[in-house]
Design an enzyme around this catalytic site. Structure first.
Site, PDB file in Angstrom:
ATOM      1  N   GLY A 153      38.596  44.579  46.294  1.00 17.43           N
ATOM      2  CA  GLY A 153      38.748  43.138  46.237  1.00 17.43           C
ATOM      3  C   GLY A 153      39.629  42.723  45.072  1.00 17.43           C
ATOM      4  O   GLY A 153      39.884  43.506  44.148  1.00 17.43           O
ATOM      5  N   CYS A 154      40.086  41.480  45.106  1.00 15.26           N
ATOM      6  CA  CYS A 154      40.986  40.995  44.057  1.00 15.26           C
ATOM      7  C   CYS A 154      40.277  40.875  42.711  1.00 15.26           C
ATOM      8  O   CYS A 154      40.770  41.374  41.696  1.00 15.26           O
ATOM      9  CB  CYS A 154      41.610  39.659  44.471  1.00 15.26           C
ATOM     10  SG  CYS A 154      40.426  38.427  45.056  1.00 15.26           S
ATOM     11  N   PHE A 155      39.111  40.238  42.690  1.00 15.49           N
ATOM     12  CA  PHE A 155      38.359  40.135  41.442  1.00 15.49           C
ATOM     13  C   PHE A 155      37.948  41.516  40.913  1.00 15.49           C
ATOM     14  O   PHE A 155      38.100  41.794  39.715  1.00 15.49           O
ATOM     15  CB  PHE A 155      37.116  39.260  41.621  1.00 15.49           C
ATOM     16  CG  PHE A 155      37.376  37.787  41.622  1.00 15.49           C
ATOM     17  CD1 PHE A 155      37.975  37.159  40.535  1.00 15.49           C
ATOM     18  CD2 PHE A 155      37.026  37.014  42.711  1.00 15.49           C
ATOM     19  CE1 PHE A 155      38.211  35.793  40.535  1.00 15.49           C
ATOM     20  CE2 PHE A 155      37.260  35.645  42.723  1.00 15.49           C
ATOM     21  CZ  PHE A 155      37.858  35.028  41.630  1.00 15.49           C
ATOM     22  N   THR A 157      39.451  44.346  41.306  1.00 17.11           N
ATOM     23  CA  THR A 157      40.630  45.050  40.794  1.00 17.11           C
ATOM     24  C   THR A 157      40.910  44.645  39.362  1.00 17.11           C
ATOM     25  O   THR A 157      41.040  45.497  38.468  1.00 17.11           O
ATOM     26  CB  THR A 157      41.855  44.768  41.680  1.00 17.11           C
ATOM     27  OG1 THR A 157      41.628  45.334  42.981  1.00 17.11           O
ATOM     28  CG2 THR A 157      43.115  45.382  41.088  1.00 17.11           C
ATOM     29  N   ALA A 158      41.013  43.343  39.111  1.00 16.95           N
ATOM     30  CA  ALA A 158      41.301  42.874  37.761  1.00 16.95           C
ATOM     31  C   ALA A 158      40.189  43.258  36.788  1.00 16.95           C
ATOM     32  O   ALA A 158      40.447  43.711  35.661  1.00 16.95           O
ATOM     33  CB  ALA A 158      41.490  41.354  37.771  1.00 16.95           C
TER      34      ALA A 158
END
Length: 350
Positions: A153-155, A157-158
């Site tokens: 997911g995007c969150f 990953t960061a």
């Protein structure tokens, strides 16, 4: 395949993730987008959904039929809502296709946990066990040769790229972790809703899904594996009136005495062979504008001797590193290509 070139199908091509895959793959020297598929728009040209692709990608959207996809493609990107991949992946595997899933269906290894957080039936345990978690810059070696890759997911990953080295080395106490993450509106997808209406979000910042975001168990799963014991986090997401970007700000108590420069040195060593993680100099922290349109994750640090805590700031473009770019990085790794192939975009600035 011809001379190392493969053909790719994109399921969910009318969403933002699908459009970003098309944009990035257009510059990939070893991939041809051979078909674009949509369950709701089949029979119409892709440019009808995305006029910016006029005279660039002249493909017609087609219905999702695994046997037909097999005739046209070698790999399938699933840029679909939750619940689609869990049903479609087994059918695509039967056709001998490689799959890179951008949805959350295959990320959680415990089906019961998925059902609790996503409020729907999970994929079969057999499929969940086949899927490799493709956090490219940490688990890239595990992706090579795999046929089912679950794109993070995007969150996560960061956040995970910002936390894994410190957790792995025991430099921070995971039980003290607080994660404050902010995202642009494109992360909500292309569907129309009051929550992403311009007049509702412009000149405003709001927290949402507090203690209930579906990316929480994904973050906890990976951090628990990294720490070797259960990790539970406080994770709060905020919607920001911008189109792209995620800024994840993480706070934790430091074990022992560690300076900002110590964290910088640790992370530079950990990511030294990964081209898309950039560690900031002492005294500087990343901003979303500085990674926009690129596959980079920029990370900065501020250790505080007074409080015994460290602040870790991680910035990505949610549509690239948080979705399509990392999916292509995973394809490169799975195929044995240089992981940066087709992804060496300089961030757009300003």
């Amino acid at each position: 395949m011809d001379n190392g070139t493969i053909k790719a199908a994109i399921v969910g091509a009318t969403g933002y993730g699908g459009a970003e895959l098309i944009r990035l793959l257009q510059a990939h020297p070893q991939v041809e987008v051979s078909c674009v598929l949509s369950s709701s728009n089949s029979g119409t040209p892709l440019s009808a959904s995305f006029p910016h692709l006029t005279n660039i990608i002249e493909l017609e959207l087609t219905a999702i039929e695994p046997a037909v996809i097999k005739e046209k493609a070698d790999v399938v990107f699933l840029a679909t809502p939750a619940g689609v991949s869990s049903e479609l992946t087994p059918k695509l595997l039967e056709q001998g296709l490689k799959i890179i899933d951008l949805s959350g269906d295959l990320r959680l290894k415990d089906g019961a946990v998925y059902e609790k957080w996503y409020k729907r039936a999970p994929a079969s345990q057999d499929i969940l066990e086949k899927a490799v978690y493709g956090l490219s810059d940490v688990y890239g070696d595990s992706v090579a040769g795999q046929s089912v890759i679950s794109n993070p997911g995007c969150f996560p990953t960061a956040t995970l790229l910002g936390l894994i080295p410190a957790v792995k080395e025991g430099w921070i106490d995971p039980s003290t972790l607080i994660i404050d993450a902010k995202t642009g509106v494109s992360g909500a997808g292309r569907g129309v809703g009051l929550g992403t209406h311009y007049s509702e979000i412009n000149e405003s910042v709001k927290a949402y899904k507090v203690n209930a975001h579906q990316h929480i168990p994904e973050i906890e799963q990976v951090l628990s594996e990294t720490a070797g014991s259960e990790v539970v986090v406080t994770f709060t997401t905020h919607l920001i009136p911008m189109t792209r970007g995620i800024l994840s700000t993480m706070y934790a108590s430091v074990n022992g005495s560690k300076s900002t420069q110590d964290f910088i040195d640790l992370y530079r060593s950990f990511y030294k062979d990964r081209p898309f993680v950039r560690i900031r100099e002492n005294g500087t922290l990343p901003a979303t504008k500085e990674v926009s349109g690129s596959n980079y994750c920029d990370i900065g640090f501020a250790a505080d001797e007074r409080t015994g805590r460290v602040t870790i700031v991680s910035a990505i473009d949610n549509m690239v590193k948080g979705a399509a770019g990392q999916a292509i990085q995973n394809l490169n790794l799975a195929m044995g290509w240089d992981e940066a192939t087709g992804l060496n975009f300089i961030p757009m600035y300003p």
